[in-house]
Scaffold this active site. Structure first.
Site, mmCIF file in Angstrom:
data_model
loop_
_atom_site.group_PDB
_atom_site.id
_atom_site.type_symbol
_atom_site.label_atom_id
_atom_site.label_comp_id
_atom_site.label_asym_id
_atom_site.label_seq_id
_atom_site.Cartn_x
_atom_site.Cartn_y
_atom_site.Cartn_z
ATOM 1 N N GLY A 11 -3.191 2.197 -0.250
ATOM 2 C CA GLY A 11 -3.638 1.198 0.727
ATOM 3 C C GLY A 11 -5.010 0.662 0.363
ATOM 4 O O GLY A 11 -5.844 0.432 1.234
ATOM 5 N N SER A 13 -5.798 -2.199 -0.692
ATOM 6 C CA SER A 13 -5.873 -3.665 -0.670
ATOM 7 C C SER A 13 -6.609 -4.231 0.532
ATOM 8 O O SER A 13 -7.168 -5.319 0.472
ATOM 9 C CB SER A 13 -4.454 -4.231 -0.699
ATOM 10 O OG SER A 13 -3.679 -3.662 0.350
ATOM 11 N N ARG A 14 -6.590 -3.507 1.638
ATOM 12 C CA ARG A 14 -7.192 -4.047 2.869
ATOM 13 C C ARG A 14 -8.016 -2.961 3.569
ATOM 14 O O ARG A 14 -7.887 -1.783 3.273
ATOM 15 C CB ARG A 14 -6.097 -4.529 3.844
ATOM 16 C CG ARG A 14 -5.397 -5.785 3.421
ATOM 17 C CD ARG A 14 -4.526 -6.347 4.541
ATOM 18 N NE ARG A 14 -3.403 -5.491 4.880
ATOM 19 C CZ ARG A 14 -3.258 -4.887 6.059
ATOM 20 N NH1 ARG A 14 -4.148 -5.056 7.017
ATOM 21 N NH2 ARG A 14 -2.197 -4.125 6.291
ATOM 22 N N ASP A 62 5.512 2.341 -1.505
ATOM 23 C CA ASP A 62 5.554 2.618 -0.065
ATOM 24 C C ASP A 62 5.427 4.126 0.138
ATOM 25 O O ASP A 62 6.258 4.894 -0.369
ATOM 26 C CB ASP A 62 6.885 2.096 0.501
ATOM 27 C CG ASP A 62 6.955 2.224 2.022
ATOM 28 O OD1 ASP A 62 6.225 3.066 2.604
ATOM 29 O OD2 ASP A 62 7.758 1.496 2.618
ATOM 30 N N ASN A 89 -5.474 7.195 1.382
ATOM 31 C CA ASN A 89 -6.057 6.380 2.456
ATOM 32 C C ASN A 89 -4.998 5.696 3.322
ATOM 33 O O ASN A 89 -5.151 5.635 4.543
ATOM 34 C CB ASN A 89 -6.985 5.324 1.847
ATOM 35 C CG ASN A 89 -7.281 4.208 2.821
ATOM 36 O OD1 ASN A 89 -8.035 4.366 3.774
ATOM 37 N ND2 ASN A 89 -6.632 3.053 2.619
ATOM 38 N N SER A 149 -8.709 11.151 10.381
ATOM 39 C CA SER A 149 -9.133 10.360 11.543
ATOM 40 C C SER A 149 -9.693 11.309 12.604
ATOM 41 O O SER A 149 -9.359 12.509 12.613
ATOM 42 C CB SER A 149 -7.927 9.633 12.133
ATOM 43 O OG SER A 149 -8.237 9.059 13.379
ATOM 44 N N TYR A 162 0.945 9.690 15.669
ATOM 45 C CA TYR A 162 -0.220 9.409 14.807
ATOM 46 C C TYR A 162 -1.162 10.615 14.802
ATOM 47 O O TYR A 162 -1.591 11.078 13.740
ATOM 48 C CB TYR A 162 -0.938 8.161 15.311
ATOM 49 C CG TYR A 162 -2.134 7.740 14.485
ATOM 50 C CD1 TYR A 162 -1.966 7.121 13.242
ATOM 51 C CD2 TYR A 162 -3.439 7.952 14.936
ATOM 52 C CE1 TYR A 162 -3.063 6.725 12.485
ATOM 53 C CE2 TYR A 162 -4.538 7.558 14.184
ATOM 54 C CZ TYR A 162 -4.350 6.945 12.959
ATOM 55 O OH TYR A 162 -5.441 6.555 12.209
ATOM 56 N N LYS A 166 -2.197 13.102 11.568
ATOM 57 C CA LYS A 166 -3.565 13.278 11.066
ATOM 58 C C LYS A 166 -3.997 14.748 11.136
ATOM 59 O O LYS A 166 -4.726 15.222 10.259
ATOM 60 C CB LYS A 166 -4.525 12.381 11.847
ATOM 61 C CG LYS A 166 -4.311 10.885 11.594
ATOM 62 C CD LYS A 166 -4.523 10.519 10.132
ATOM 63 C CE LYS A 166 -4.398 9.029 9.882
ATOM 64 N NZ LYS A 166 -4.636 8.674 8.463
ATOM 65 N N ILE A 195 -13.270 2.112 13.193
ATOM 66 C CA ILE A 195 -13.711 1.255 12.088
ATOM 67 C C ILE A 195 -13.076 -0.128 12.266
ATOM 68 O O ILE A 195 -11.879 -0.234 12.599
ATOM 69 C CB ILE A 195 -13.256 1.857 10.718
ATOM 70 C CG1 ILE A 195 -13.615 3.358 10.605
ATOM 71 C CG2 ILE A 195 -13.831 1.045 9.565
ATOM 72 C CD1 ILE A 195 -15.065 3.703 10.485
HETATM 73 N N1 LIG Z 1 -9.488 1.606 11.353
HETATM 74 C C1 LIG Z 1 -9.821 2.720 11.976
HETATM 75 O O1 LIG Z 1 -10.501 2.704 13.022
HETATM 76 C C2 LIG Z 1 -9.404 4.055 11.421
HETATM 77 C C3 LIG Z 1 -9.955 5.194 12.017
HETATM 78 C C4 LIG Z 1 -9.608 6.448 11.532
HETATM 79 C C5 LIG Z 1 -8.730 6.550 10.478
HETATM 80 N N2 LIG Z 1 -8.193 5.424 9.917
HETATM 81 C C6 LIG Z 1 -7.269 5.627 8.801
HETATM 82 O O2 LIG Z 1 -7.759 4.949 7.662
HETATM 83 C C7 LIG Z 1 -6.667 4.522 6.859
HETATM 84 C C8 LIG Z 1 -6.787 3.020 6.607
HETATM 85 O O3 LIG Z 1 -6.781 2.351 7.852
HETATM 86 P P1 LIG Z 1 -7.177 0.808 7.992
HETATM 87 O O4 LIG Z 1 -7.765 0.649 9.334
HETATM 88 O O5 LIG Z 1 -7.925 0.352 6.798
HETATM 89 O O6 LIG Z 1 -5.705 0.150 8.015
HETATM 90 P P2 LIG Z 1 -5.250 -1.348 7.683
HETATM 91 O O7 LIG Z 1 -6.392 -2.293 7.828
HETATM 92 O O8 LIG Z 1 -4.031 -1.559 8.520
HETATM 93 O O9 LIG Z 1 -4.845 -1.276 6.139
HETATM 94 C C9 LIG Z 1 -3.790 -0.440 5.774
HETATM 95 C C10 LIG Z 1 -3.662 -0.398 4.254
HETATM 96 O O10 LIG Z 1 -2.622 0.538 3.953
HETATM 97 C C11 LIG Z 1 -1.555 -0.119 3.288
HETATM 98 N N3 LIG Z 1 -0.290 0.453 3.758
HETATM 99 C C12 LIG Z 1 0.200 0.463 5.034
HETATM 100 N N4 LIG Z 1 1.378 1.103 5.062
HETATM 101 C C13 LIG Z 1 1.627 1.512 3.791
HETATM 102 C C14 LIG Z 1 2.695 2.216 3.173
HETATM 103 N N5 LIG Z 1 3.767 2.619 3.874
HETATM 104 N N6 LIG Z 1 2.633 2.457 1.857
HETATM 105 C C15 LIG Z 1 1.576 2.026 1.117
HETATM 106 N N7 LIG Z 1 0.537 1.347 1.648
HETATM 107 C C16 LIG Z 1 0.572 1.093 2.966
HETATM 108 C C17 LIG Z 1 -1.705 -1.592 3.620
HETATM 109 O O11 LIG Z 1 -1.099 -2.375 2.591
HETATM 110 P P3 LIG Z 1 -0.328 -3.789 2.958
HETATM 111 O O12 LIG Z 1 -1.372 -4.720 3.477
HETATM 112 O O13 LIG Z 1 0.254 -4.246 1.668
HETATM 113 O O14 LIG Z 1 0.704 -3.441 3.991
HETATM 114 C C18 LIG Z 1 -3.229 -1.713 3.644
HETATM 115 O O15 LIG Z 1 -3.747 -1.788 2.341
HETATM 116 C C19 LIG Z 1 -5.394 4.916 7.624
HETATM 117 O O16 LIG Z 1 -4.917 6.139 7.128
HETATM 118 C C20 LIG Z 1 -5.886 5.067 9.040
HETATM 119 O O17 LIG Z 1 -5.078 5.970 9.765
HETATM 120 C C21 LIG Z 1 -8.509 4.191 10.371
#
Ligand SMILES: NC(=O)c1ccc[n+]([C@@H]2O[C@H](COP(=O)([O-])OP(=O)(O)OC[C@H]3O[C@@H](n4cnc5c(N)ncnc54)[C@H](OP(=O)(O)O)[C@@H]3O)[C@@H](O)[C@H]2O)c1
Length: 259
Positions: A11, A13-14, A62, A89, A149, A162, A166, A195
Protein backbone atom coordinates in the site's frame (compact mmCIF):
# COMPACT_ATOMS: atom_id res chain seq x y z
CA UNK A 1 22.67 7.45 3.12
CA UNK A 2 21.55 3.92 2.37
CA UNK A 3 22.80 3.13 -1.11
CA UNK A 4 21.30 0.20 -2.95
CA UNK A 5 19.07 -1.15 -0.19
CA UNK A 6 15.54 -2.21 -1.12
CA UNK A 7 12.32 -1.75 0.85
CA UNK A 8 8.99 -3.29 -0.09
CA UNK A 9 6.10 -1.15 1.15
CA UNK A 10 2.61 -2.62 0.85
CA UNK A 11 0.00 0.00 0.00
CA UNK A 12 2.88 2.34 -0.80
CA UNK A 13 0.89 4.33 -3.32
CA UNK A 14 -1.35 6.46 -1.11
CA UNK A 15 -1.77 7.80 2.41
CA UNK A 16 0.61 6.56 5.09
CA UNK A 17 2.35 4.18 2.68
CA UNK A 18 3.15 7.08 0.37
CA UNK A 19 4.58 9.04 3.32
CA UNK A 20 6.75 6.04 4.18
CA UNK A 21 7.98 5.65 0.59
CA UNK A 22 8.94 9.32 0.31
CA UNK A 23 10.82 9.25 3.62
CA UNK A 24 12.71 6.12 2.56
CA UNK A 25 13.54 7.53 -0.87
CA UNK A 26 14.96 10.65 0.79
CA UNK A 27 17.17 8.33 2.87
CA UNK A 28 18.52 6.52 -0.18
CA UNK A 29 16.33 3.43 -0.34
CA UNK A 30 15.15 1.86 -3.58
CA UNK A 31 11.48 0.94 -3.42
CA UNK A 32 8.97 -1.70 -4.31
CA UNK A 33 5.71 0.23 -4.28
CA UNK A 34 2.77 -2.12 -3.92
CA UNK A 35 -0.76 -1.05 -4.75
CA UNK A 36 -4.06 -2.79 -5.35
CA UNK A 37 -6.07 -0.63 -7.78
CA UNK A 38 -4.78 2.89 -8.20
CA UNK A 39 -1.79 2.62 -10.54
CA UNK A 40 -1.81 6.39 -11.15
CA UNK A 41 -1.14 7.07 -7.45
CA UNK A 42 1.66 4.48 -7.51
CA UNK A 43 3.20 6.21 -10.57
CA UNK A 44 3.32 9.50 -8.68
CA UNK A 45 5.31 7.84 -5.90
CA UNK A 46 7.60 6.29 -8.52
CA UNK A 47 8.25 9.73 -10.04
CA UNK A 48 8.95 11.27 -6.65
CA UNK A 49 11.43 8.48 -5.87
CA UNK A 50 13.11 8.85 -9.25
CA UNK A 51 13.42 12.61 -8.71
CA UNK A 52 15.51 11.71 -5.63
CA UNK A 53 17.68 9.43 -7.78
CA UNK A 54 16.11 6.18 -6.51
CA UNK A 55 14.76 3.17 -8.37
CA UNK A 56 11.14 2.16 -7.86
CA UNK A 57 9.33 -0.98 -8.98
CA UNK A 58 5.53 -0.79 -9.01
CA UNK A 59 3.78 -4.07 -8.25
CA UNK A 60 0.04 -4.70 -8.25
CA UNK A 61 -0.88 -7.30 -5.64
CA UNK A 62 -3.81 -7.84 -3.33
CA UNK A 63 -3.09 -8.66 0.33
CA UNK A 64 -6.23 -10.78 0.23
CA UNK A 65 -4.76 -13.00 -2.51
CA UNK A 66 -1.73 -14.96 -1.30
CA UNK A 67 -0.70 -16.06 -4.82
CA UNK A 68 -0.33 -12.41 -5.85
CA UNK A 69 1.92 -11.81 -2.83
CA UNK A 70 4.21 -14.68 -3.85
CA UNK A 71 4.37 -13.20 -7.35
CA UNK A 72 5.24 -9.78 -5.88
CA UNK A 73 8.20 -11.20 -3.97
CA UNK A 74 9.33 -13.10 -7.09
CA UNK A 75 9.21 -9.85 -9.09
CA UNK A 76 11.10 -7.97 -6.37
CA UNK A 77 13.92 -10.51 -6.33
CA UNK A 78 14.05 -10.73 -10.11
CA UNK A 79 14.33 -6.97 -10.40
CA UNK A 80 16.54 -6.01 -7.44
CA UNK A 81 18.10 -9.38 -6.40
CA UNK A 82 17.63 -8.38 -2.76
CA UNK A 83 15.14 -7.24 -0.14
CA UNK A 84 16.36 -5.49 3.02
CA UNK A 85 13.12 -4.25 4.55
CA UNK A 86 9.42 -5.11 4.46
CA UNK A 87 6.83 -2.59 5.61
CA UNK A 88 3.43 -4.20 6.15
CA UNK A 89 1.39 -1.03 5.72
CA UNK A 90 -1.63 -1.78 3.51
CA UNK A 91 -4.85 -2.21 5.41
CA UNK A 92 -8.56 -1.60 5.11
CA UNK A 93 -11.47 -0.85 7.36
CA UNK A 94 -14.78 -2.65 6.88
CA UNK A 95 -16.68 -1.56 3.74
CA UNK A 96 -19.50 -0.60 6.07
CA UNK A 97 -19.24 0.10 9.77
CA UNK A 98 -21.69 -2.19 11.58
CA UNK A 99 -22.54 -2.76 15.20
CA UNK A 100 -20.66 -5.91 16.21
CA UNK A 101 -23.99 -7.52 17.03
CA UNK A 102 -24.48 -7.51 13.24
CA UNK A 103 -20.93 -7.92 11.84
CA UNK A 104 -21.09 -10.18 8.78
CA UNK A 105 -18.91 -13.20 8.16
CA UNK A 106 -17.98 -11.74 4.74
CA UNK A 107 -16.68 -8.50 6.24
CA UNK A 108 -14.84 -10.33 9.03
CA UNK A 109 -13.11 -12.62 6.52
CA UNK A 110 -12.26 -9.78 4.13
CA UNK A 111 -10.74 -7.47 6.76
CA UNK A 112 -8.86 -10.27 8.55
CA UNK A 113 -7.66 -11.59 5.18
CA UNK A 114 -6.17 -8.26 4.08
CA UNK A 115 -4.96 -6.88 7.43
CA UNK A 116 -3.70 -10.05 9.12
CA UNK A 117 -3.55 -13.23 7.00
CA UNK A 118 -1.90 -11.48 4.03
CA UNK A 119 0.80 -9.71 6.08
CA UNK A 120 1.52 -12.92 8.05
CA UNK A 121 2.20 -15.01 4.96
CA UNK A 122 3.97 -12.18 3.12
CA UNK A 123 6.27 -11.82 6.14
CA UNK A 124 6.84 -15.58 6.21
CA UNK A 125 7.97 -15.60 2.56
CA UNK A 126 10.08 -12.43 2.87
CA UNK A 127 11.69 -13.64 6.12
CA UNK A 128 12.76 -16.88 4.42
CA UNK A 129 14.26 -14.89 1.54
CA UNK A 130 16.04 -12.54 3.96
CA UNK A 131 17.51 -15.50 5.86
CA UNK A 132 18.80 -16.91 2.57
CA UNK A 133 20.27 -13.54 1.51
CA UNK A 134 21.91 -12.99 4.92
CA UNK A 135 23.45 -16.48 4.91
CA UNK A 136 24.87 -15.93 1.43
CA UNK A 137 26.24 -12.51 2.41
CA UNK A 138 24.12 -10.63 -0.11
CA UNK A 139 22.51 -8.52 2.61
CA UNK A 140 23.85 -7.78 6.07
CA UNK A 141 20.62 -7.68 8.06
CA UNK A 142 16.87 -7.32 7.63
CA UNK A 143 14.04 -5.24 9.03
CA UNK A 144 10.31 -5.81 9.16
CA UNK A 145 7.85 -3.12 10.22
CA UNK A 146 4.15 -3.64 10.89
CA UNK A 147 1.85 -0.63 10.69
CA UNK A 148 -0.85 -1.51 13.17
CA UNK A 149 -3.10 1.08 14.84
CA UNK A 150 -4.36 2.42 18.15
CA UNK A 151 -7.24 0.04 17.27
CA UNK A 152 -4.96 -2.81 18.39
CA UNK A 153 -6.01 -1.91 21.94
CA UNK A 154 -8.91 0.57 21.54
CA UNK A 155 -12.46 -0.75 21.26
CA UNK A 156 -14.60 0.51 18.36
CA UNK A 157 -17.70 -1.66 18.48
CA UNK A 158 -18.78 -0.57 14.98
CA UNK A 159 -15.65 -2.08 13.38
CA UNK A 160 -14.77 -5.04 15.55
CA UNK A 161 -13.14 -6.91 12.66
CA UNK A 162 -10.68 -4.02 12.12
CA UNK A 163 -9.72 -3.92 15.83
CA UNK A 164 -9.27 -7.69 15.93
CA UNK A 165 -7.09 -7.63 12.81
CA UNK A 166 -4.81 -4.97 14.32
CA UNK A 167 -4.57 -6.74 17.67
CA UNK A 168 -3.58 -9.87 15.74
CA UNK A 169 -1.00 -7.93 13.75
CA UNK A 170 0.52 -6.74 17.03
CA UNK A 171 0.95 -10.36 18.13
CA UNK A 172 2.70 -11.17 14.86
CA UNK A 173 5.20 -8.41 15.70
CA UNK A 174 6.12 -10.23 18.91
CA UNK A 175 6.18 -13.64 17.24
CA UNK A 176 8.34 -12.66 14.26
CA UNK A 177 10.63 -10.59 16.49
CA UNK A 178 11.22 -13.67 18.64
CA UNK A 179 11.69 -16.06 15.72
CA UNK A 180 13.90 -13.88 13.51
CA UNK A 181 16.28 -12.25 16.01
CA UNK A 182 18.84 -15.04 15.62
CA UNK A 183 19.25 -14.16 11.94
CA UNK A 184 19.77 -10.42 12.45
CA UNK A 185 16.25 -9.49 11.38
CA UNK A 186 14.62 -7.00 13.75
CA UNK A 187 10.86 -6.53 13.79
CA UNK A 188 9.07 -3.34 14.82
CA UNK A 189 5.51 -2.13 15.08
CA UNK A 190 4.34 1.40 14.51
CA UNK A 191 0.95 2.30 15.96
CA UNK A 192 -0.43 5.35 14.21
CA UNK A 193 -3.18 7.35 15.83
CA UNK A 194 -5.53 9.45 13.75
CA UNK A 195 -3.74 10.30 10.51
CA UNK A 196 -5.12 12.45 7.70
CA UNK A 197 -5.58 10.11 4.71
CA UNK A 198 -8.41 8.92 2.45
CA UNK A 199 -9.20 6.27 5.08
CA UNK A 200 -10.12 8.90 7.69
CA UNK A 201 -11.56 11.52 5.29
CA UNK A 202 -15.04 10.05 5.81
CA UNK A 203 -14.91 10.86 9.53
CA UNK A 204 -13.07 14.18 9.21
CA UNK A 205 -15.66 16.39 10.91
CA UNK A 206 -16.05 14.07 13.87
CA UNK A 207 -12.28 13.86 14.43
CA UNK A 208 -11.78 17.60 13.81
CA UNK A 209 -14.09 18.20 16.73
CA UNK A 210 -12.58 15.51 18.96
CA UNK A 211 -8.96 16.50 18.33
CA UNK A 212 -9.06 20.25 17.90
CA UNK A 213 -11.90 21.18 20.27
CA UNK A 214 -12.15 18.38 22.84
CA UNK A 215 -8.43 17.58 23.10
CA UNK A 216 -8.67 13.83 22.39
CA UNK A 217 -4.89 13.79 21.95
CA UNK A 218 -2.43 15.80 24.07
CA UNK A 219 -0.83 17.00 20.83
CA UNK A 220 -3.83 18.78 19.35
CA UNK A 221 -3.47 18.14 15.64
CA UNK A 222 -4.12 15.46 13.07
CA UNK A 223 -1.22 13.16 12.37
CA UNK A 224 0.21 13.32 8.86
CA UNK A 225 1.63 10.50 6.72
CA UNK A 226 5.06 12.15 7.13
CA UNK A 227 4.85 11.59 10.89
CA UNK A 228 4.75 7.84 10.26
CA UNK A 229 7.35 8.19 7.50
CA UNK A 230 9.78 9.75 9.97
CA UNK A 231 9.36 6.88 12.45
CA UNK A 232 10.00 4.35 9.69
CA UNK A 233 13.02 6.36 8.56
CA UNK A 234 14.50 6.20 12.09
CA UNK A 235 14.20 2.40 12.09
CA UNK A 236 15.45 2.19 8.51
CA UNK A 237 18.52 4.25 9.40
CA UNK A 238 19.43 1.59 11.97
CA UNK A 239 18.93 3.85 14.98
CA UNK A 240 17.23 1.10 17.05
CA UNK A 241 19.64 -1.83 16.65
CA UNK A 242 19.14 -3.33 20.14
CA UNK A 243 15.34 -3.18 19.98
CA UNK A 244 13.07 -5.78 18.48
CA UNK A 245 9.37 -6.44 18.97
CA UNK A 246 9.27 -2.76 19.91
CA UNK A 247 6.04 -0.76 19.57
CA UNK A 248 6.36 2.88 18.57
CA UNK A 249 3.27 5.00 19.11
CA UNK A 250 2.85 7.74 16.51
CA UNK A 251 -0.39 9.07 17.89
CA UNK A 252 0.04 12.53 19.42
CA UNK A 253 -0.07 10.90 22.87
CA UNK A 254 -3.45 9.18 22.39
CA UNK A 255 -2.27 6.10 24.31
CA UNK A 256 -1.59 7.99 27.55
CA UNK A 257 -4.00 7.43 30.41
CA UNK A 258 -4.98 10.86 31.64
CA UNK A 259 -6.76 12.23 34.68
N1 LIG B 1 -5.28 6.79 8.56
C1 LIG B 1 -5.28 6.49 9.85
O1 LIG B 1 -5.76 7.27 10.70
C2 LIG B 1 -4.67 5.20 10.34
C3 LIG B 1 -4.53 5.05 11.72
C4 LIG B 1 -3.96 3.88 12.21
C5 LIG B 1 -3.56 2.90 11.34
N2 LIG B 1 -3.72 3.07 9.99
C6 LIG B 1 -3.26 1.97 9.14
O2 LIG B 1 -2.28 2.46 8.24
C7 LIG B 1 -2.34 1.72 7.03
C8 LIG B 1 -2.51 2.69 5.86
O3 LIG B 1 -3.70 3.43 6.05
P1 LIG B 1 -4.05 4.72 5.18
O4 LIG B 1 -4.85 5.60 6.04
O5 LIG B 1 -2.83 5.25 4.52
O6 LIG B 1 -5.03 4.06 4.08
P2 LIG B 1 -5.44 4.58 2.63
O7 LIG B 1 -5.22 6.05 2.51
O8 LIG B 1 -6.81 4.04 2.41
O9 LIG B 1 -4.40 3.84 1.67
C9 LIG B 1 -4.42 2.45 1.62
C10 LIG B 1 -3.26 1.93 0.77
O10 LIG B 1 -3.30 0.50 0.84
C11 LIG B 1 -3.53 -0.04 -0.45
N3 LIG B 1 -4.40 -1.21 -0.32
C12 LIG B 1 -5.68 -1.24 0.17
N4 LIG B 1 -6.14 -2.50 0.14
C13 LIG B 1 -5.14 -3.27 -0.36
C14 LIG B 1 -5.00 -4.66 -0.64
N5 LIG B 1 -6.01 -5.51 -0.43
N6 LIG B 1 -3.85 -5.10 -1.15
C15 LIG B 1 -2.83 -4.25 -1.42
N7 LIG B 1 -2.90 -2.92 -1.18
C16 LIG B 1 -4.04 -2.45 -0.66
C17 LIG B 1 -4.14 1.08 -1.27
O11 LIG B 1 -3.86 0.86 -2.65
P3 LIG B 1 -4.97 1.28 -3.81
O12 LIG B 1 -5.10 2.76 -3.75
O13 LIG B 1 -4.38 0.80 -5.09
O14 LIG B 1 -6.24 0.57 -3.43
C18 LIG B 1 -3.39 2.28 -0.69
O15 LIG B 1 -2.09 2.37 -1.24
C19 LIG B 1 -3.51 0.74 7.18
O16 LIG B 1 -3.01 -0.51 7.59
C20 LIG B 1 -4.34 1.37 8.27
O17 LIG B 1 -5.08 0.40 8.97
C21 LIG B 1 -4.27 4.19 9.48
Amino acid sequence: MTSGKVALVTGGSRGIGRGICLALAAQGWNLVVNYRKDVEAARQVEQAAQAQGRRALLVQADLGDLASLEAMVDQTLEHFKRIDMLVNNAGVGPRQRMDMLQTSVESFDEVLGINLRGPFFLTQRVANEMIRLIKSGEIHDGKIINISSISAYTSSTSRAEYCISKAGLSMTTALWADRLAEYGINVYEIRPGIIATDLTSVVKEKYDRMILEEGLTPIRRWGQPEDVGKAVAAIAAGLLPFSTGEVINVDGGFHLHRL
